[in-house]
Design a protein around this motif. Sequence first.
Motif, PDB file in Angstrom:
ATOM      1  N   LEU A 144       0.816  -1.213   0.000  1.00  0.00           N
ATOM      2  CA  LEU A 144       0.000   0.000   0.000  1.00  0.00           C
ATOM      3  C   LEU A 144       0.852   1.268   0.000  1.00  0.00           C
ATOM      4  O   LEU A 144       0.494   2.275  -0.625  1.00  0.00           O
ATOM      5  CB  LEU A 144      -0.907   0.000   1.245  1.00  0.00           C
ATOM      6  N   GLY A 145       1.996   1.210   0.680  1.00  0.00           N
ATOM      7  CA  GLY A 145       2.883   2.369   0.694  1.00  0.00           C
ATOM      8  C   GLY A 145       3.253   2.789  -0.716  1.00  0.00           C
ATOM      9  O   GLY A 145       3.104   3.959  -1.102  1.00  0.00           O
ATOM     10  N   CYS A 146       3.699   1.849  -1.516  1.00  0.00           N
ATOM     11  CA  CYS A 146       4.087   2.164  -2.891  1.00  0.00           C
ATOM     12  C   CYS A 146       2.890   2.671  -3.694  1.00  0.00           C
ATOM     13  O   CYS A 146       3.022   3.573  -4.529  1.00  0.00           O
ATOM     14  CB  CYS A 146       4.714   0.947  -3.563  1.00  0.00           C
ATOM     15  N   ALA A 147       1.727   2.090  -3.455  1.00  0.00           N
ATOM     16  CA  ALA A 147       0.537   2.523  -4.200  1.00  0.00           C
ATOM     17  C   ALA A 147       0.198   3.977  -3.882  1.00  0.00           C
ATOM     18  O   ALA A 147       0.004   4.793  -4.790  1.00  0.00           O
ATOM     19  CB  ALA A 147      -0.652   1.615  -3.867  1.00  0.00           C
ATOM     20  N   LEU A 148       0.130   4.301  -2.609  1.00  0.00           N
ATOM     21  CA  LEU A 148      -0.323   5.648  -2.213  1.00  0.00           C
ATOM     22  C   LEU A 148       0.714   6.720  -2.518  1.00  0.00           C
ATOM     23  O   LEU A 148       0.406   7.913  -2.465  1.00  0.00           O
ATOM     24  CB  LEU A 148      -0.658   5.673  -0.719  1.00  0.00           C
ATOM     25  N   ASN A 149       1.930   6.304  -2.826  1.00  0.00           N
ATOM     26  CA  ASN A 149       2.975   7.271  -3.116  1.00  0.00           C
ATOM     27  C   ASN A 149       3.462   7.177  -4.555  1.00  0.00           C
ATOM     28  O   ASN A 149       4.545   7.670  -4.888  1.00  0.00           O
ATOM     29  CB  ASN A 149       4.128   7.093  -2.130  1.00  0.00           C
ATOM     30  N   TYR A 176       6.735   6.096   6.689  1.00  0.00           N
ATOM     31  CA  TYR A 176       6.131   5.097   5.789  1.00  0.00           C
ATOM     32  C   TYR A 176       6.112   5.611   4.343  1.00  0.00           C
ATOM     33  O   TYR A 176       6.520   4.909   3.403  1.00  0.00           O
ATOM     34  CB  TYR A 176       4.718   4.796   6.282  1.00  0.00           C
ATOM     35  N   ALA A 177       5.675   6.847   4.169  1.00  0.00           N
ATOM     36  CA  ALA A 177       5.615   7.437   2.827  1.00  0.00           C
ATOM     37  C   ALA A 177       7.012   7.632   2.257  1.00  0.00           C
ATOM     38  O   ALA A 177       7.272   7.354   1.072  1.00  0.00           O
ATOM     39  CB  ALA A 177       4.875   8.770   2.884  1.00  0.00           C
ATOM     40  N   GLU A 178       7.898   8.072   3.097  1.00  0.00           N
ATOM     41  CA  GLU A 178       9.274   8.332   2.671  1.00  0.00           C
ATOM     42  C   GLU A 178       9.937   7.061   2.118  1.00  0.00           C
ATOM     43  O   GLU A 178      10.563   7.070   1.051  1.00  0.00           O
ATOM     44  CB  GLU A 178      10.021   8.836   3.911  1.00  0.00           C
ATOM     45  N   LEU A 179       9.764   5.964   2.837  1.00  0.00           N
ATOM     46  CA  LEU A 179      10.359   4.697   2.409  1.00  0.00           C
ATOM     47  C   LEU A 179       9.741   4.230   1.092  1.00  0.00           C
ATOM     48  O   LEU A 179      10.430   3.735   0.195  1.00  0.00           O
ATOM     49  CB  LEU A 179      10.167   3.630   3.487  1.00  0.00           C
ATOM     50  N   ALA A 180       8.426   4.386   0.989  1.00  0.00           N
ATOM     51  CA  ALA A 180       7.740   3.949  -0.230  1.00  0.00           C
ATOM     52  C   ALA A 180       8.177   4.789  -1.426  1.00  0.00           C
ATOM     53  O   ALA A 180       8.369   4.264  -2.533  1.00  0.00           O
ATOM     54  CB  ALA A 180       6.230   4.056  -0.035  1.00  0.00           C
ATOM     55  N   LYS A 181       8.320   6.074  -1.191  1.00  0.00           N
ATOM     56  CA  LYS A 181       8.757   6.940  -2.300  1.00  0.00           C
ATOM     57  C   LYS A 181      10.123   6.511  -2.809  1.00  0.00           C
ATOM     58  O   LYS A 181      10.363   6.484  -4.015  1.00  0.00           O
ATOM     59  CB  LYS A 181       8.801   8.396  -1.826  1.00  0.00           C
ATOM     60  N   HIS A 182      10.994   6.181  -1.886  1.00  0.00           N
ATOM     61  CA  HIS A 182      12.322   5.727  -2.317  1.00  0.00           C
ATOM     62  C   HIS A 182      12.213   4.462  -3.176  1.00  0.00           C
ATOM     63  O   HIS A 182      12.885   4.341  -4.208  1.00  0.00           O
ATOM     64  CB  HIS A 182      13.213   5.466  -1.104  1.00  0.00           C
ATOM     65  N   ALA A 183      11.380   3.556  -2.745  1.00  0.00           N
ATOM     66  CA  ALA A 183      11.198   2.317  -3.521  1.00  0.00           C
ATOM     67  C   ALA A 183      10.664   2.639  -4.906  1.00  0.00           C
ATOM     68  O   ALA A 183      11.151   2.118  -5.917  1.00  0.00           O
ATOM     69  CB  ALA A 183      10.244   1.384  -2.776  1.00  0.00           C
ATOM     70  N   ASN A 184       9.668   3.507  -4.943  1.00  0.00           N
ATOM     71  CA  ASN A 184       9.095   3.870  -6.241  1.00  0.00           C
ATOM     72  C   ASN A 184      10.114   4.568  -7.133  1.00  0.00           C
ATOM     73  O   ASN A 184      10.228   4.265  -8.328  1.00  0.00           O
ATOM     74  CB  ASN A 184       7.883   4.790  -6.049  1.00  0.00           C
ATOM     75  N   GLU A 185      10.859   5.492  -6.568  1.00  0.00           N
ATOM     76  CA  GLU A 185      11.821   6.254  -7.379  1.00  0.00           C
ATOM     77  C   GLU A 185      12.904   5.362  -7.969  1.00  0.00           C
ATOM     78  O   GLU A 185      13.252   5.495  -9.141  1.00  0.00           O
ATOM     79  CB  GLU A 185      12.458   7.353  -6.512  1.00  0.00           C
ATOM     80  N   THR A 186      13.401   4.464  -7.164  1.00  0.00           N
ATOM     81  CA  THR A 186      14.437   3.566  -7.695  1.00  0.00           C
ATOM     82  C   THR A 186      13.845   2.664  -8.776  1.00  0.00           C
ATOM     83  O   THR A 186      14.497   2.388  -9.786  1.00  0.00           O
ATOM     84  CB  THR A 186      15.078   2.724  -6.568  1.00  0.00           C
ATOM     85  N   ALA A 187      12.607   2.237  -8.581  1.00  0.00           N
ATOM     86  CA  ALA A 187      11.956   1.402  -9.600  1.00  0.00           C
ATOM     87  C   ALA A 187      11.720   2.196 -10.885  1.00  0.00           C
ATOM     88  O   ALA A 187      11.928   1.682 -11.996  1.00  0.00           O
ATOM     89  CB  ALA A 187      10.630   0.844  -9.074  1.00  0.00           C
ATOM     90  N   GLN A 188      11.295   3.446 -10.745  1.00  0.00           N
ATOM     91  CA  GLN A 188      11.042   4.257 -11.937  1.00  0.00           C
ATOM     92  C   GLN A 188      12.341   4.516 -12.701  1.00  0.00           C
ATOM     93  O   GLN A 188      12.372   4.486 -13.930  1.00  0.00           O
ATOM     94  CB  GLN A 188      10.365   5.591 -11.548  1.00  0.00           C
ATOM     95  N   HIS A 189      13.371   4.731 -11.938  1.00  0.00           N
ATOM     96  CA  HIS A 189      14.690   4.914 -12.547  1.00  0.00           C
ATOM     97  C   HIS A 189      15.085   3.662 -13.333  1.00  0.00           C
ATOM     98  O   HIS A 189      15.566   3.733 -14.470  1.00  0.00           O
ATOM     99  CB  HIS A 189      15.699   5.205 -11.420  1.00  0.00           C
ATOM    100  N   LEU A 190      14.822   2.535 -12.726  1.00  0.00           N
ATOM    101  CA  LEU A 190      15.146   1.259 -13.384  1.00  0.00           C
ATOM    102  C   LEU A 190      14.278   1.049 -14.617  1.00  0.00           C
ATOM    103  O   LEU A 190      14.773   0.668 -15.697  1.00  0.00           O
ATOM    104  CB  LEU A 190      14.930   0.110 -12.387  1.00  0.00           C
ATOM    105  N   GLN A 191      13.004   1.322 -14.484  1.00  0.00           N
ATOM    106  CA  GLN A 191      12.077   1.094 -15.596  1.00  0.00           C
ATOM    107  C   GLN A 191      12.428   1.990 -16.791  1.00  0.00           C
ATOM    108  O   GLN A 191      12.462   1.539 -17.945  1.00  0.00           O
ATOM    109  CB  GLN A 191      10.638   1.370 -15.130  1.00  0.00           C
ATOM    110  N   LYS A 192      12.686   3.225 -16.463  1.00  0.00           N
ATOM    111  CA  LYS A 192      13.056   4.189 -17.513  1.00  0.00           C
ATOM    112  C   LYS A 192      14.342   3.722 -18.204  1.00  0.00           C
ATOM    113  O   LYS A 192      14.439   3.686 -19.447  1.00  0.00           O
ATOM    114  CB  LYS A 192      13.257   5.565 -16.870  1.00  0.00           C
ATOM    115  N   GLY A 193      15.308   3.312 -17.407  1.00  0.00           N
ATOM    116  CA  GLY A 193      16.580   2.879 -17.959  1.00  0.00           C
ATOM    117  C   GLY A 193      16.437   1.655 -18.849  1.00  0.00           C
ATOM    118  O   GLY A 193      17.050   1.568 -19.921  1.00  0.00           O
TER     119      GLY A 193
END
Lengths: 349, 349, 349, 349
Positions: B174-179, B253-270
């Motif tokens: 849910l953290g990743c979803a909401l962020n 909680y939000a901070e940790l999820a944002k980090h997960a999302n950002e690293t994933a987006q970076h990976l996906q984009k790459g």
Amino acid sequence: MKYSFANDYSEGCAAKVLDALIESNAVQTCGYGLDGYCEEARKTIQKLIKCEEADVHFLVGGTQTNLTVIAAALRPYEAVIAVDSGHIHVHETGAIEACGHKVIAVKGNDGKLEVEAVKSVLDVHIDEHMVKPKMLYISNATEIGTIYKKAELQALRQFCDQNDLYLFLDGARLGCALNAEGNDLCFADLAALCDVFYIGGTKNGALFGEAVVIVNEALKADFRYMIKQRGGMLAKGRLLGVQFLILLKDGLYAELAKHANETAQHLQKGMKELGCQLLLESPTNQVFAALSHEEAKRLSQSYTFNHWEKIDACCDYYRFVTSWATPIEAVDGLLEELKRIKEEIACGL
Amino acid sequence: MKYSFANDYSEGCAAKVLDALIESNAVQTCGYGLDGYCEEARKTIQKLIKCEEADVHFLVGGTQTNLTVIAAALRPYEAVIAVDSGHIHVHETGAIEACGHKVIAVKGNDGKLEVEAVKSVLDVHIDEHMVKPKMLYISNATEIGTIYKKAELQALRQFCDQNDLYLFLDGARLGCALNAEGNDLCFADLAALCDVFYIGGTKNGALFGEAVVIVNEALKADFRYMIKQRGGMLAKGRLLGVQFLILLKDGLYAELAKHANETAQHLQKGMKELGCQLLLESPTNQVFAALSHEEAKRLSQSYTFNHWEKIDACCDYYRFVTSWATPIEAVDGLLEELKRIKEEIACGL
Amino acid sequence: MKYSFANDYSEGCAAKVLDALIESNAVQTCGYGLDGYCEEARKTIQKLIKCEEADVHFLVGGTQTNLTVIAAALRPYEAVIAVDSGHIHVHETGAIEACGHKVIAVKGNDGKLEVEAVKSVLDVHIDEHMVKPKMLYISNATEIGTIYKKAELQALRQFCDQNDLYLFLDGARLGCALNAEGNDLCFADLAALCDVFYIGGTKNGALFGEAVVIVNEALKADFRYMIKQRGGMLAKGRLLGVQFLILLKDGLYAELAKHANETAQHLQKGMKELGCQLLLESPTNQVFAALSHEEAKRLSQSYTFNHWEKIDACCDYYRFVTSWATPIEAVDGLLEELKRIKEEIACGL
Amino acid sequence: MKYSFANDYSEGCAAKVLDALIESNAVQTCGYGLDGYCEEARKTIQKLIKCEEADVHFLVGGTQTNLTVIAAALRPYEAVIAVDSGHIHVHETGAIEACGHKVIAVKGNDGKLEVEAVKSVLDVHIDEHMVKPKMLYISNATEIGTIYKKAELQALRQFCDQNDLYLFLDGARLGCALNAEGNDLCFADLAALCDVFYIGGTKNGALFGEAVVIVNEALKADFRYMIKQRGGMLAKGRLLGVQFLILLKDGLYAELAKHANETAQHLQKGMKELGCQLLLESPTNQVFAALSHEEAKRLSQSYTFNHWEKIDACCDYYRFVTSWATPIEAVDGLLEELKRIKEEIACGL
């Protein structure tokens, strides 16, 4: 703040366990108990119990462990026999029945299951109109702090062999049992005498965790399916491996249990000296002592402990539990306070 | 050591969570989630979701939570509807069926459950010869990383109201979803739209733990009996309270999820830039990208990740998961390595 | 009174079965299926299937039989594979799930389970995070009236042997299957190819009753415990013995099934000649024919039959079932009535 | 052939019941208990119990009925209290536990459940670590032939009202209870005092069948789903309607029960006169009398009856059951034979 003798899971974990968790925190591992920590903990246990063929699985809590083991072992119409004070019979909210199995309760002797009682169950469960008894469930230490002697386990084992029954030992407080005065059992004996048992971590210094040891080949197949299905497979299973490894590899487990036992013995001795009647002489970390209602009321202003069972109009038994975390000073404090209370009451104050 | 993108539970817990556990370790509390930490965490959640009447319970893991919630909510012949990629349908070893309930699987749209699919189930389940659909199970983020929009949840809610169904949201991620980018839901929306949902801790910085929020009055009664019976009641329940308190009280909680999302987006984009086809554009911490078998084989020498599904004779989809713990350098490293591999292969090496 | 083609259990029992019940009514026997009638019926079946080692048990109804057999055969995490039209998947109110087991549904081919579909399930159920497929469930005749050929059963058997799976055949309409045109199976083939199957009485001339035949030694143990526990042990079990004895000892079972098939074939042929499209060419006692809604409405004023599935805005498939009790005149009557209705509609009446 | 006093289900059905089955055999009806016979039988029962709002369902057997009613009434963690001789506790192979529920057994008084015993259970089941008692299960007549007085039922009812418990009465032998000497209950009393009960057919003249009467509104919803799921929904449900209709509409049910009671009383009186000690004075159709082992051995050469329980080294209690089908001559025969045996033994023969 009142000091609590309510149970042996009032704190977090022992310092060395916490250190091990801190140290391993950043390490990446695979999930679900297939990591290196769990692997090493498993090998440590296999060595400790002198049985390298045993399967070892780590679960989080006792009820979860009991229901998973029993649901894995029994066919739908098979039942488990326990003493009427047995944890699965009384204090697990029907977890075993929720898996479909009857718990047949019999009278215990000092909380222990005896061959005669089991035999009397088998004598009347004779056809398909009744459940089929298939497993004996025992706890060591028992729910009232007593311990099994080797000869007692051997007698149950022999009866199980003669009657095609499984013997399952709940070791939620196994540390205290194996390190109690009068104990003549060791880990290797358990592996030799039980079909399956578990080594309790939650009540002996871990944050949580119970290590299931499956000795009987017939009970090994697909146990991980059972753990997963019943919700007991921890994603970060390594937490269990890390804890059992530090607890068991260099004697920490025994050390913590001995401390719990010693503080309890000190308390039990002290209460006897103060004239408290005991429910029984407990060799482990639970003490059951009689107090008058007035004594209990006054003592509970400074200490937390639990009502156990009724005696008469003025007195009841109360339970006091120590643990790896109990400072000996806390015990001394309680004894002094109780002494003071008794004197006050004697003086009509 | 290979760096692992296999899942979001490869490490222990976030530093601040660990600190909170260390700090509270020696404190005595009562057991089973009735302690002050849990109480405070409950209040924090009630405030966060803007619903002070909600009941909040802390459990250890996701499968345990799903089976306990569903077993508590349904009568024996009632069933739960999920998409065919739903966690309860595929990856919980029949845990829901083991509690007696059928999971009715329907096709999802990008992993999401839609009203039309639910309606088609209700149209054919018309009498007592069939199970009675009573609950919708959805995951946010879904099992394939997509997220529900507010309008989608509202449509499901409306349908549930019209048809006397419960809506249960599995918030393991849910953290990743909401962020996530594109998300228009907040905690309070979930409380307003779901009958029951949970806030996942295990995959977002906790050692373990899921916080169940029960909004519908009809689902509240005796939930602690269900937790205990199914083996989910942690003796040292305070461990859950301590963790959720630190995660939720000040935005960790939000901070940790944002980090997960950002690293994933970076990976996906790459990976897209490197020419990898995506299964779908994931806004959260799971990336599903196509690799040739040769690419996958070479990449797996330095990185851990999972096969997801077949495409054709030479290519498959693979899953890469990031988390609160993933260093951006690890993503960069993987992208560089993949670039190198693609060049080598292009050169016939 | 409208004549009913709704199902094959609209009447009591065949005359000879009733006579046998009347004749034995005053005889004293012991209970629970251990009487002489049951014993003789068991021997008759063992001879019929050319397998004297088979265990034979008599139960009252189909759902009861399916759930008892499956609950007896599977460990808690094991699942059964069936086609998505399979009776256990659709029409037993989650009886199998209520015993704890997942039914994995796959697409059928004319209602029949094929090796390829089973293989695709096994390919993805690879570890303890998913249920373990352990049994194939098939019906003969199928839920849509088709029958298995010997080669088809042999292919399933071979696959089961290779993959350690059980093959369970639901024979609720076995009489019609074994006596259909095109059938090349006999009772002995079933015993040779299945691990367990049942011979249906309810739909072929008995008041009620299904005879379970257990061939696989691994499935025999304690089956009577399972019957009793699931509520399927009839006190006056002799009623089942009496009925199966008269049905099976001198060919009455085949005779009744042939009548059901013949009347159905007569009906199917007649409807085709009247221009009705068929869902499929059924060789057994269920006919699935297309009618316009207007035709169906008018026909239903004189005959009872069931809606089966939608075709388009004006037409649907309807199911017509015959039985041992259907007079050929009733079929002729329906055909004449349908002819008349079609003519009326053609004339714009 | 030996004459059997083993139980009250040794024969088929009463002549009038058989006639009704014969007469209705060729009639077409719809399935699953929705036919006209069942409808009329339901109305007959509603009138008989003076409660037209009661729901009435027909099931085949007693264990099936007990498990369906209990599984329908209880949430997963709720338990049922019964005396330790209660049928569900002892003789149903754990059927209730297989539905997930604990049976809490207490000592009975002449086989009857008393308020004090129930109260003692409630006193200790106080939180979520234990099951929650929610239903009382009683049998009338009891498993040892005794009957409840109206005042006893009223006391249980009052306690149930005060403690939010259901009262479920198993009426497998209800006919004998309501027609026993000393009985002061009628059908209408049962409807007024129980939440749910059943009227047993199997042991009182039917081929099979139990009529469940649900009075409490809270227990009515979706009961047919439960019947179907647990395998208790008879395809030719009309067989149950036909039987209960003939049994109940003109007093046949009472007439058959009276015959069973009278033959049993004749037997009981005769055995007493022959000097046999009784386990208790049974007012219904089960007689429990002491015989020496030698007497029992000789008597069993001409009559079938069951061992009940041990007395001492030379004597045990044996159970003799009569029914609607027992000829008074069979009782006289047994008494004469026993007299002869006692004389022989007295003479040292």
